[in-house]
Design an enzyme around this catalytic site. Structure first.
Site, mmCIF file in Angstrom:
data_model
loop_
_atom_site.group_PDB
_atom_site.id
_atom_site.type_symbol
_atom_site.label_atom_id
_atom_site.label_comp_id
_atom_site.label_asym_id
_atom_site.label_seq_id
_atom_site.Cartn_x
_atom_site.Cartn_y
_atom_site.Cartn_z
ATOM 1 N N ASP A 1 0.831 -1.213 0.000
ATOM 2 C CA ASP A 1 0.000 0.000 0.000
ATOM 3 C C ASP A 1 0.857 1.251 0.000
ATOM 4 O O ASP A 1 0.443 2.298 -0.497
ATOM 5 C CB ASP A 1 -0.959 -0.010 1.178
ATOM 6 C CG ASP A 1 -2.038 -1.048 0.938
ATOM 7 O OD1 ASP A 1 -1.805 -2.223 1.283
ATOM 8 O OD2 ASP A 1 -3.077 -0.697 0.344
HETATM 9 O O1 MRU Z 1 -7.658 -3.102 2.747
HETATM 10 P P1 MRU Z 1 -7.362 -3.482 1.348
HETATM 11 O O2 MRU Z 1 -8.099 -4.699 0.890
HETATM 12 O O3 MRU Z 1 -7.507 -2.313 0.397
HETATM 13 O O4 MRU Z 1 -5.817 -3.863 1.374
HETATM 14 C C1 MRU Z 1 -5.224 -4.323 0.202
HETATM 15 C C2 MRU Z 1 -3.795 -4.671 0.366
HETATM 16 O O5 MRU Z 1 -3.226 -4.573 1.428
HETATM 17 C C3 MRU Z 1 -3.056 -5.064 -0.876
HETATM 18 O O6 MRU Z 1 -2.050 -5.985 -0.586
HETATM 19 C C4 MRU Z 1 -2.426 -3.820 -1.516
HETATM 20 O O7 MRU Z 1 -3.360 -2.774 -1.601
HETATM 21 C C5 MRU Z 1 -1.893 -4.093 -2.858
HETATM 22 S S1 MRU Z 1 -3.168 -4.421 -4.059
HETATM 23 C C6 MRU Z 1 -2.376 -4.662 -5.531
#
Ligand code: MRU
Length: 375
Positions: free
Chosen positions: A250
């Site tokens: 993220d």
């Molecule tokens: O809370 P989320 O489902 O948005 O978290 C998603 C993640 O942590 C993913 O690993 C990250 O965003 C990468 S998606 C290509």
């Protein structure tokens, strides 16, 4: 027969639909995003999630808003003010994934540059829309490159004599991006080489992106795969020769510290203990060169109900799809950080669309700035 690919985002000029991920894997329902309020709400409630998908849906929701309201904006100054205000609003939807902030900044720069060259509000809007639409297109190609580079790295560093098994966490696939995926893109790419023996995916409590979404994508693509609870990862690595744990990101700090879904950090620790590669897959839009380390990454706290209540259906009663069951004792305190930060020292390599970043010999941190050319 060509199998249609999963699409989280369906867009054409004037229309934006997203696959409601709260209903997956039970129901495939596309919902319209009619403007920035809908975009903000879909991101906040996690009808759409995953760092790249969040940024793209936010950007495109403003395209829809401008499609409907653009002509009511009196002049270039009013158009600029509206776009700036809308981007500020969209940035308040979720705090951790930097892709949203990166997209907003790039789109704002493009819009300002267009406004400096024209007095036509329509031209300013077109410049914004063209740039936002380009983000949707670029993301798929970037993911394919991440998949290619990441797979090559793993194949070059895993023992050629052992059948290749990998583990992934959360959902980083077509559902989290414009298509193909990042960490799951590497798994898709490994599968395409014929060298992948087996993929494991974690359940990813509390929101279950692994059991609901990644498991769905793996089954959809016929990739041999097994679902494990988060608490089983170390036991799995002890028993099976898992060559690599592959996760998304993220936000990656300039030194390589990486914020990703809660539970990623403990997977990095177990990878180190068991001698598995720990690979972060991230487009350069997930790298935040403005922060030196992961200490500066804001971590989103999600509602306690995501831990205490579990969504699900009884197989014979699909009408219960939106129902939840209380699984925690009432009155207990709940801590629900959505992400954690894995220190660079535990990460083997970061696979980007520009290539794979590694640490210099003897160093515990990455130099993302030099790799990305300082921007
Ligand atoms: O809370 P989320 O489902 O948005 O978290 C998603 C993640 O942590 C993913 O690993 C990250 O965003 C990468 S998606 C290509």
């Amino acid at each position: 027969m060509v199998t249609p690919t999963l699409e989280a985002i369906r867009y054409k000029r004037g229309e934006l639909l997203i696959l409601d991920q709260l209903l997956l894997p039970h129901e495939t329902v596309y919902i319209p995003i009619n403007g920035i309020k809908d975009g903000h709400s879909a991101i906040k409630t996690m009808q759409v999630r995953g760092a790249p998908a969040i940024a793209i849906v936010a950007a495109l929701s403003l395209c829809i808003e401008l499609f409907h309201k653009g002509e009511t904006l009196a002049d270039t100054a009013a158009t600029l003010a509206f776009i700036e205000e809308s981007l500020q609003y969209l940035k308040t939807s979720r705090p951790t994934a930097v892709n949203l902030f990166d997209a907003a900044q790039k789109l704002w720069k493009t819009t300002q540059a267009a406004a400096a060259q024209t007095v036509s509000p329509k031209d300013v809007i077109n410049a914004y829309v063209d740039a936002a639409e380009q983000m949707l297109t670029d993301d798929v190609q970037d993911n394919k490159n991440i998949g290619k580079y990441g797979a090559e790295y793993i194949l070059n560093h895993a023992s050629p004599s052992t059948p290749l098994k990998v583990l992934t966490h959360c959902n980083t696939g077509s559902l989290a991006t414009a298509g193909y995926g990042t960490a799951l893109g590497i798994i898709r790419s490994l599968h395409a080489t014929g060298r992948l023996e087996h993929a494991y995916c974690t359940e990813t409590r509390p929101y279950n992106q692994g059991s609901r979404l990644t498991a769905y994508e793996l089954v959809y693509d016929n990739i041999p795969a097994t679902l494990v609870c988060d608490s089983m990862a170390s036991a799995l690595l002890r028993q099976e020769k898992v060559a690599a744990i592959i996760v998304g990101a993220d936000r990656v700090a300039a030194n390589g510290d990486t914020a990703n879904k809660i539970g990623t950090y403990q997977l990095a620790i177990t990878a180190k203990h068991h001698g598995a590669l720990f690979i972060v897959a991230a487009p350069s839009t997930s790298v935040d060169l403005s922060i030196a380390s992961g200490d500066e990454i804001p971590i989103e706290q999600r509602p306690p109900q995501e831990v205490s209540l579990v969504r699900g259906i009884l197989p014979d009663e699909p009408q219960l799809v939106a129902k939840t069951v209380q699984v925690a004792a009432k009155g207990i305190n709940i801590w629900n950080p959505s992400f954690d930060v894995t220190p660079a020292s535990l990460i083997t390599a970061i696979a980007t669309e520009k290539g794979v970043v590694t640490k210099k010999d003897g160093e515990s941190q990455f130099d993302m700035r030099t790799f990305l050319g300082g921007n």
